[in-house]
Design a protein around this motif. Structure first.
Motif, mmCIF file in Angstrom:
data_model
loop_
_atom_site.group_PDB
_atom_site.id
_atom_site.type_symbol
_atom_site.label_atom_id
_atom_site.label_comp_id
_atom_site.label_asym_id
_atom_site.label_seq_id
_atom_site.Cartn_x
_atom_site.Cartn_y
_atom_site.Cartn_z
ATOM 1 N N PRO A 32 0.809 -1.224 0.000
ATOM 2 C CA PRO A 32 0.000 0.000 0.000
ATOM 3 C C PRO A 32 0.843 1.274 0.000
ATOM 4 O O PRO A 32 0.455 2.276 -0.588
ATOM 5 C CB PRO A 32 -0.834 -0.085 1.267
ATOM 6 N N VAL A 41 -2.754 -3.532 -5.645
ATOM 7 C CA VAL A 41 -2.236 -2.941 -4.410
ATOM 8 C C VAL A 41 -2.761 -3.789 -3.255
ATOM 9 O O VAL A 41 -3.969 -3.893 -3.054
ATOM 10 C CB VAL A 41 -2.679 -1.474 -4.245
ATOM 11 N N ASP A 52 -3.533 -3.758 -0.127
ATOM 12 C CA ASP A 52 -3.845 -2.962 1.067
ATOM 13 C C ASP A 52 -4.927 -3.620 1.909
ATOM 14 O O ASP A 52 -5.046 -3.357 3.096
ATOM 15 C CB ASP A 52 -4.244 -1.538 0.690
#
Length: 168
Positions: free
Chosen positions: A105, A147, A149
């Motif tokens: 992230p 990503v 995250d």
């Protein structure tokens, strides 16, 4: 990748070979095949790897025989490799693979994850960060980016790519 493999055991995982020392929790033939430098270099000479690279002062490579057998049997394979290896495989098998770059992230979280493993020296962590920044600069060479995250969201994105055959 671990979550994808648990949820979809029909997708084969390519276990890489390496000359790095095993970390706590590593298992021979499960996380890696651990080779001596001499064994790895013999494999290079014998063209035993689909791709190989020297990363963080250690050899890493994908056993060619496993990939060939998996493709012959019509299986899908997922690999956890660095940007050097991905580039080589893209060149060797452009119509057979889809590349996905998994991003942290942010840099702070990435460093926290590296340190949180508790398996690397400070020197090794700093080398990984330096090399990782070089790899991050090459993310646009990949077909897709995720990503990481939120683990569940990232898994859904990965499944979408894998099961669409890489078509968006």
């Amino acid at each position: 990748m671990q979550k994808l493999r648990q949820k979809h055991p029909e997708i084969l995982f390519s276990i890489s070979c390496t000359t790095r020392d095993p970390r706590p929790g590593d298992q021979e033939g499960v996380t890696y095949y651990f080779l001596t430098k001499e064994e790895f270099e013999k494999g290079i000479e014998e063209s035993a790897f689909l791709e190989w690279a020297l990363v963080h002062d250690r050899y890493y490579g994908t056993p060619l025989k496993f990939i060939e057998e998996a493709f012959r049997n019509g299986s899908s394979v997922i690999m956890d490799i660095d940007v050097q290896g991905a580039k080589i495989i893209q060149e060797k098998m452009p119509d057979r693979i889809v590349t996905i770059f998994i991003l942290p992230p942010n840099e702070k979280e990435w460093e926290r994850r590296l340190r949180g493993r508790g398996t690397d020296s400070e020197e090794s962590i700093l080398k990984r960060i330096k090399n990782g920044k070089t790899e991050l600069a090459r993310q646009d060479e990949f077909d897709f980016k995720i990503v990481n995250d939120d683990l569940e969201k990232s898994l859904l994105e990965l499944e979408k790519i894998v099961f669409s055959g890489g078509k968006s």
